[in-house]
Design a protein around this motif. Sequence first.
Motif, PDB file in Angstrom:
ATOM      1  N   ASP A 217      43.173  39.661  36.320  1.00 35.10           N
ATOM      2  CA  ASP A 217      43.595  41.068  36.222  1.00 35.10           C
ATOM      3  C   ASP A 217      44.669  41.409  37.256  1.00 35.10           C
ATOM      4  O   ASP A 217      44.997  42.573  37.436  1.00 35.10           O
ATOM      5  N   GLY A 218      45.205  40.387  37.911  1.00 41.27           N
ATOM      6  CA  GLY A 218      46.306  40.622  38.831  1.00 41.27           C
ATOM      7  C   GLY A 218      45.871  40.901  40.260  1.00 41.27           C
ATOM      8  O   GLY A 218      46.708  40.978  41.153  1.00 41.27           O
ATOM      9  N   SER A 219      44.579  41.071  40.488  1.00 37.99           N
ATOM     10  CA  SER A 219      44.141  41.390  41.838  1.00 37.99           C
ATOM     11  C   SER A 219      44.064  40.128  42.701  1.00 37.99           C
ATOM     12  O   SER A 219      44.051  39.015  42.206  1.00 37.99           O
TER      13      SER A 219
ATOM     14  N   ASP B  30      53.285  40.607  37.449  1.00 39.89           N
ATOM     15  CA  ASP B  30      53.728  41.273  36.229  1.00 39.89           C
ATOM     16  C   ASP B  30      52.760  41.053  35.074  1.00 39.89           C
ATOM     17  O   ASP B  30      52.796  41.760  34.078  1.00 39.89           O
ATOM     18  N   GLU B  31      51.902  40.037  35.223  1.00 38.49           N
ATOM     19  CA  GLU B  31      50.989  39.726  34.142  1.00 38.49           C
ATOM     20  C   GLU B  31      50.014  40.864  33.884  1.00 38.49           C
ATOM     21  O   GLU B  31      49.406  41.371  34.810  1.00 38.49           O
ATOM     22  N   SER B  32      49.861  41.222  32.654  1.00 32.60           N
ATOM     23  CA  SER B  32      48.897  42.214  32.246  1.00 32.60           C
ATOM     24  C   SER B  32      48.854  43.413  33.189  1.00 32.60           C
ATOM     25  O   SER B  32      47.846  43.716  33.779  1.00 32.60           O
ATOM     26  N   ASN B  33      49.995  44.064  33.301  1.00 34.99           N
ATOM     27  CA  ASN B  33      50.083  45.214  34.196  1.00 34.99           C
ATOM     28  C   ASN B  33      49.389  46.433  33.635  1.00 34.99           C
ATOM     29  O   ASN B  33      49.074  47.361  34.353  1.00 34.99           O
ATOM     30  N   THR B  70      47.527  51.431  34.418  1.00 34.36           N
ATOM     31  CA  THR B  70      48.800  50.727  34.562  1.00 34.36           C
ATOM     32  C   THR B  70      49.286  50.765  35.997  1.00 34.36           C
ATOM     33  O   THR B  70      48.727  51.468  36.837  1.00 34.36           O
ATOM     34  N   LYS B  71      50.309  49.964  36.287  1.00 36.28           N
ATOM     35  CA  LYS B  71      50.879  49.932  37.635  1.00 36.28           C
ATOM     36  C   LYS B  71      52.288  50.515  37.589  1.00 36.28           C
ATOM     37  O   LYS B  71      53.009  50.326  36.612  1.00 36.28           O
ATOM     38  N   LEU B  72      52.642  51.220  38.650  1.00 37.24           N
ATOM     39  CA  LEU B  72      53.961  51.820  38.722  1.00 37.24           C
ATOM     40  C   LEU B  72      54.690  51.296  39.949  1.00 37.24           C
ATOM     41  O   LEU B  72      54.053  50.828  40.891  1.00 37.24           O
TER      42      LEU B  72
END
Lengths: 331, 393
Positions: A217-219, B30-33, B70-72
Amino acid sequence: MEGCESTEELCSNSLYPCPSVLLRVRLLSERKMPLFRYAFSSMGSPCEIQIEADDESIARAAALKAQAEVARLDEKYSHYRDDNWLARLCASAGSGQAVELDEEAANLIDFAAALHAQSDGRFDITAGALTKLWDLQSGRVPTRADIDTARAHVGWHRVTWRRPFLSLPVTGMRIDLGGVVKEYAADRAAEICRNHGAQHGIVDLGGDLAVIGAHADGSAWLAGIKSPRNPQRVHASVELAHGGLATSGDYERVMIVDGKRYSHIVDPTSGYPVESFASVSVLADSCLVAGAASTLAMLFGVERGGRYLRELGLPYLTIDADGRAGGSRAI
Amino acid sequence: MPRSSASLTALLTAAAALLPAAPSPAAESDESNTRASYRFSEYDENALNGPVIGDPQRYRVLSQQLDVDTKLDGGAWGLKLDATHEVMSGSSPWFVEPDAKGRPVQVLSGATIRDHRSALSVALTQGPGTSANTTYTASYSAERDYRATAVGVEHSQPLDAATTLGYGGSFSHDLLRPTDAAIYGRIERATKNTASAFASLAWVLDRDSVLQAGVQLNLERGFLSDPYKLFAYGDQVLPEQRPGRRTEAAGLLRYRHSFARLDAALHLDYRYAQDSWGLTSHTLEASWYQSLGNGWRLVPSLRWYGQSQARFYAPFLIAPEGQRYYSGDYRLGTFGAFSTSINVRKAIGRWEFSLGAEHYHSAKGLALGGGGAAVPALVDFTRAWAGLDYGFD
């Protein structure tokens, strides 16, 4: 108002505004992808590769390839073996004969030579005789004469290194690449996992960590840094999204003679142990660089080592002999 | 990126030949943001058994929820949006009457209530995924007779890296405009304000476990009665009367332990709360998160809740003595409840599917210690839900 089911619902809902501090510590349950763990033993340390993947076969294949690479490096660079190039090099010490190194070994020797220069001679892969002399199990301080005898077998500046040819000038001189190989192996293992389809995972070679890739999940991965004086306890936890984390320290390896404390970190330029941190952890884009930075900081001692770490600008954590923590804001 | 000092440049140059061409961290994050999830749930209260007047069929709520996470700004901020829509129908407990022998008979609202609620909430987190982060929240919820607006902020701060301090506060302003106020003599318009503050400490005990302890204070002011509830006060049936202030203090403990070899984790939560109305409650919850391989995950949970009644709770007053406050709302009586639930999740690539169900049973006998006045309208319900998640590039 009519929609409220019961007081209980109201009460328990009021739990939710509480901060999500716990969620930061990633437990298995909160992962989106299953985690596979492969533990093994290499380089005299417990090792583990953790990979998150949809498919266990991908994780296993990547971990096995990485494990094979760690085993290869252990065989090639262990100074405990009598059948590798290091053994041949030691056997030829003092004979004037040079040993030809392959590309990888030459790169490692170049790196060690650069660290020797950058540490004003404190980082020295020939320091084995001194380290052995300060055998901390013996409970006695070596005599000046013993130290001088050992120092006769020590000193990178006396070695002839003309890439790719290396020769040791004195019989009994040894090369120990233990200070860089484990970190290098961690980076290599992580790279091999990535090349074999693992995207999310971490390599742990006896506490030297290299990230394969952040959690699915990016963490970031969360690493606990053990307390040097009480290894049962986690002193700090560090987030790692990429790169590596390395820790140098004298965990449980302190000798006290007549009330004076001697660490196992020996400064080859003086022949005596350095009064230094109990441990130094550094975060960098690679485990190799993190390891070099933490080792050099240890060798420089508290004051200069602290300055060196600040100057590097990498995130770091130090724990001094009294258990006090210091470090950059980022950790 | 740290600034490149001379010593760092020297170190990196020396290491260059040994380093792999590492993927840039930006490319990885950037993956699965963005993740989106949709959930549908049905909440069904069992029909009342026991002596009732009116339709014993109780509440049913169908809800739909859409979340986007989401991420900003390259990951510097996290944004979470949540939209909920609910449709409620059924009848609800109105008041309790004594029968000829003084035994309680529950009277239910005659007409079937039909309403829907829409809610939107936004949470903006500064530094998501880092140790020190701040989250700002705002939400708005509207139904025909009720509007709620809330804002909040919370911050978490590592103290000595193994310990994290969290604290924050929130404020909510609610506006009530009960329907059919003129016909039933209900209040036409009322407001209620709630302020909350909380603080917590979390300790990483070891590699596998974390303990969190927290305290929370909630202050409510304004119209805290339920405008639809009546009360049998001697010969009269009057709108219930609750105090215009309520202060609640709560303490909570959360423990998380992961079992790496089993690929499982245990979550244990306990909460104790006490309020100025004399109501005390305990909540104890245990969940087991089990990964089963191939993307399957199973989460069974057990929860027990027990509360003691508010000082002014009574099903009815046959011979009132000028009480200022009185309510027969079952939610203020002494009762306990036991709930069991199970949730199954399955991840397939970027998708994740979930299914779950909960059964809730409440009874006077489940309260700690028992005692207190009769609570005839205690509810049992079942809830079932299904959802799916998708992670975007």
